[in-house]
Design a protein around this motif. Structure first.
Motif, PDB file in Angstrom:
ATOM      1  N   VAL A 298       0.858  -1.181   0.000  1.00 30.97           N
ATOM      2  CA  VAL A 298       0.000   0.000   0.000  1.00 30.97           C
ATOM      3  C   VAL A 298       0.895   1.231   0.000  1.00 30.97           C
ATOM      4  N   CYS A 299       0.650   2.157  -0.937  1.00 30.04           N
ATOM      5  CA  CYS A 299       1.515   3.330  -1.028  1.00 30.04           C
ATOM      6  C   CYS A 299       0.787   4.480  -1.697  1.00 30.04           C
ATOM      7  N   ASP A 300       1.436   5.640  -1.728  1.00 27.26           N
ATOM      8  CA  ASP A 300       0.918   6.805  -2.438  1.00 27.26           C
ATOM      9  C   ASP A 300       1.091   6.601  -3.942  1.00 27.26           C
ATOM     10  N   PRO A 301       0.352   7.368  -4.756  1.00 28.38           N
ATOM     11  CA  PRO A 301       0.394   7.139  -6.208  1.00 28.38           C
ATOM     12  C   PRO A 301       1.775   7.272  -6.826  1.00 28.38           C
ATOM     13  N   HIS A 302       2.632   8.168  -6.311  1.00 29.31           N
ATOM     14  CA  HIS A 302       3.938   8.363  -6.925  1.00 29.31           C
ATOM     15  C   HIS A 302       4.889   7.189  -6.669  1.00 29.31           C
ATOM     16  N   GLY A 303       4.470   6.232  -5.828  1.00 22.64           N
ATOM     17  CA  GLY A 303       5.337   5.096  -5.552  1.00 22.64           C
ATOM     18  C   GLY A 303       4.871   3.784  -6.144  1.00 22.64           C
ATOM     19  N   VAL A 304       3.753   3.797  -6.873  1.00 21.01           N
ATOM     20  CA  VAL A 304       3.161   2.548  -7.363  1.00 21.01           C
ATOM     21  C   VAL A 304       4.117   1.786  -8.281  1.00 21.01           C
ATOM     22  N   GLN A 305       4.677   2.459  -9.266  1.00 19.77           N
ATOM     23  CA  GLN A 305       5.572   1.778 -10.209  1.00 19.77           C
ATOM     24  C   GLN A 305       6.828   1.270  -9.514  1.00 19.77           C
ATOM     25  N   LEU A 306       7.373   2.078  -8.604  1.00 17.17           N
ATOM     26  CA  LEU A 306       8.572   1.665  -7.877  1.00 17.17           C
ATOM     27  C   LEU A 306       8.324   0.379  -7.100  1.00 17.17           C
ATOM     28  N   VAL A 307       7.260   0.342  -6.319  1.00 20.77           N
ATOM     29  CA  VAL A 307       7.000  -0.812  -5.465  1.00 20.77           C
ATOM     30  C   VAL A 307       6.742  -2.062  -6.312  1.00 20.77           C
ATOM     31  N   ALA A 308       6.043  -1.894  -7.422  1.00 25.05           N
ATOM     32  CA  ALA A 308       5.817  -3.032  -8.314  1.00 25.05           C
ATOM     33  C   ALA A 308       7.141  -3.548  -8.866  1.00 25.05           C
ATOM     34  N   SER A 309       8.062  -2.639  -9.184  1.00 30.25           N
ATOM     35  CA  SER A 309       9.359  -3.060  -9.733  1.00 30.25           C
ATOM     36  C   SER A 309      10.199  -3.814  -8.706  1.00 30.25           C
ATOM     37  N   LEU A 310       9.910  -3.621  -7.413  1.00 35.83           N
ATOM     38  CA  LEU A 310      10.654  -4.319  -6.367  1.00 35.83           C
ATOM     39  C   LEU A 310      10.138  -5.736  -6.130  1.00 35.83           C
ATOM     40  N   GLY A 311       8.992  -6.066  -6.742  1.00 34.76           N
ATOM     41  CA  GLY A 311       8.501  -7.438  -6.648  1.00 34.76           C
ATOM     42  C   GLY A 311       7.172  -7.615  -5.959  1.00 34.76           C
ATOM     43  N   ALA A 312       6.546  -6.527  -5.509  1.00 37.84           N
ATOM     44  CA  ALA A 312       5.230  -6.666  -4.876  1.00 37.84           C
ATOM     45  C   ALA A 312       4.239  -7.194  -5.906  1.00 37.84           C
ATOM     46  N   GLN A 313       3.508  -8.261  -5.544  1.00 36.98           N
ATOM     47  CA  GLN A 313       2.577  -8.864  -6.492  1.00 36.98           C
ATOM     48  C   GLN A 313       1.313  -8.040  -6.672  1.00 36.98           C
ATOM     49  N   VAL A 314       0.889  -7.369  -5.606  1.00 34.28           N
ATOM     50  CA  VAL A 314      -0.289  -6.499  -5.657  1.00 34.28           C
ATOM     51  C   VAL A 314       0.116  -5.150  -5.080  1.00 34.28           C
ATOM     52  N   VAL A 315      -0.221  -4.065  -5.767  1.00 32.56           N
ATOM     53  CA  VAL A 315       0.073  -2.719  -5.282  1.00 32.56           C
ATOM     54  C   VAL A 315      -1.232  -1.937  -5.208  1.00 32.56           C
TER      55      VAL A 315
ATOM     56  N   SER B 202      -4.620   6.432  -2.564  1.00 29.64           N
ATOM     57  CA  SER B 202      -5.418   7.596  -2.928  1.00 29.64           C
ATOM     58  C   SER B 202      -6.644   7.210  -3.756  1.00 29.64           C
ATOM     59  N   ARG B 203      -6.631   5.988  -4.289  1.00 31.71           N
ATOM     60  CA  ARG B 203      -7.736   5.554  -5.146  1.00 31.71           C
ATOM     61  C   ARG B 203      -8.531   4.394  -4.557  1.00 31.71           C
ATOM     62  N   GLN B 204      -7.949   3.711  -3.571  1.00 30.03           N
ATOM     63  CA  GLN B 204      -8.618   2.530  -3.022  1.00 30.03           C
ATOM     64  C   GLN B 204      -8.357   2.428  -1.528  1.00 30.03           C
TER      65      GLN B 204
END
Length: 320
Positions: A179-196, A200-202
């Motif tokens: 779970v993160c802010d919108p500006h971190g979504v792509q970063l966290v996904a690139s680190l291997g998180a399966q669901v991001v 701010s939207r959910q």
């Protein structure tokens, strides 16, 4: 030598770079000529003198150790008597912990403490911010005994602790929902998180998934909000006292009441964790996420940036 001095608790405006005496390594210590350090949440909390009871360790009226800084990377320039395993010229990194002192041109630290040689092929700047957030993340992961097959939700996945936790858990075979802010979504996904989940939207608490642990890496949510997301007997992990310091009471209360324990693991085994971080860095399965790099002359601005809560991962400071 030059060092960043904090004479009184308060805002970054209290900080000042001054000339101070260079330390001399005592028996069992090495003197590290600093090439890079970081500014992190621990440094900011020490500067602010918060939480107040932490001053029992850091100094009640003013900082006991006026040179802040907990992470370092540099080259050994001198060694004291009775030092084994490290020598002049070795490139090292580590974690100075409660004694601080890393925001300076030189640091004396025990050779048998939380210090290790830098793996081949990595720069000072790459490893300078690899220990503080990872230290806290490892402490929580070990306290909950998380491993292959587990499913974990990380709230606040873009800070130093959160980005380290994502990588460490994925490496252990854990399925990560971040779970993160919108500006971190792509970063966290690139680190291997399966669901991001973009918070701010959910509303992450409305997910239908259930987890073997919820890990609040920023101390901004609560057990009450997350209880229904936990599998029976699963722990709620946190790195902070939480809103209203409520976790102080919940930690002992949940030991005897309810199905879900609140855990705020106090990290103690600093040397073992630094050595483990070295192995992870050498294997290429972990890299600290560096948001910005500041020059040492601009280190006060680095503090202001960390205070803004806009950073992703860590902030590195290079030392000439």
């Amino acid at each position: 030598m030059r060092a960043l001095i904090c004479d009184r608790y308060g805002s970054p405006e209290r900080l000042e770079i001054r000339e101070v005496q260079r330390p001399t390594p005592h028996a069992g210590e090495v003197l590290v000529a600093m090439h890079a350090t970081s500014v992190n949440r621990t440094d900011l909390a020490t500067l602010n003198g918060t939480p107040f009871f932490a001053r029992l360790a850091t100094g009640m009226r003013r900082p006991r150790y006026p040179i802040l800084g907990t992470e370092f990377a540099g080259r050994i320039e001198a060694v004291g008597a009775e030092v084994a395993g490290l020598a002049v010229g070795d490139d090292v990194f580590g974690f100075s912990g409660t004694t601080h002192g890393a925001h300076a041109e030189y640091l004396a630290i025990r050779a048998d403490g939380p210090v290790a040689t830098i793996p081949a092929g990595l720069s000072y700047a790459e490893v300078a911010s690899s220990t503080e957030g990872t230290h806290y993340a490892l402490s929580s992961i070990e306290a909950a005994d998380l491993g292959a097959g587990d499913e974990v939700l990380i709230y606040g996945a873009t800070g130093a602790i959160g980005t380290a936790a994502v990588q460490l858990l994925v490496h252990r075979g854990v399925t990560v929902t971040a779970v993160c802010d919108p500006h971190g979504v792509q970063l966290v996904a690139s680190l291997g998180a399966q669901v991001v989940i973009d918070r701010s939207r959910q509303d992450f608490t409305r997910t239908s998934m259930r987890f073997d642990a919820v890990f609040d890496a920023v101390g901004q949510t609560t057990l009450a909000r997350c209880r229904h997301l936990l599998e029976p007997g699963a722990p709620y992990l946190t790195t902070d006292l939480g809103p209203g310091w409520q976790n102080l009471g919940l930690i002992p209360w949940t030991r005897v009441v309810g199905d879900h324990r609140v855990l705020l693991p106090f990290p103690t085994d600093e040397r073992r964790h630094v050595l483990e971080v070295r192995e992870l860095l050498a294997a290429g399965v972990f890299r600290p996420v560096v948001d910005r790099t500041f020059a040492f002359d601009d280190i006060v601005e680095a503090y202001r940036y960390v205070q803004s809560r806009r950073k992703l991962g860590t902030v590195v400071v290079t030392v000439p």
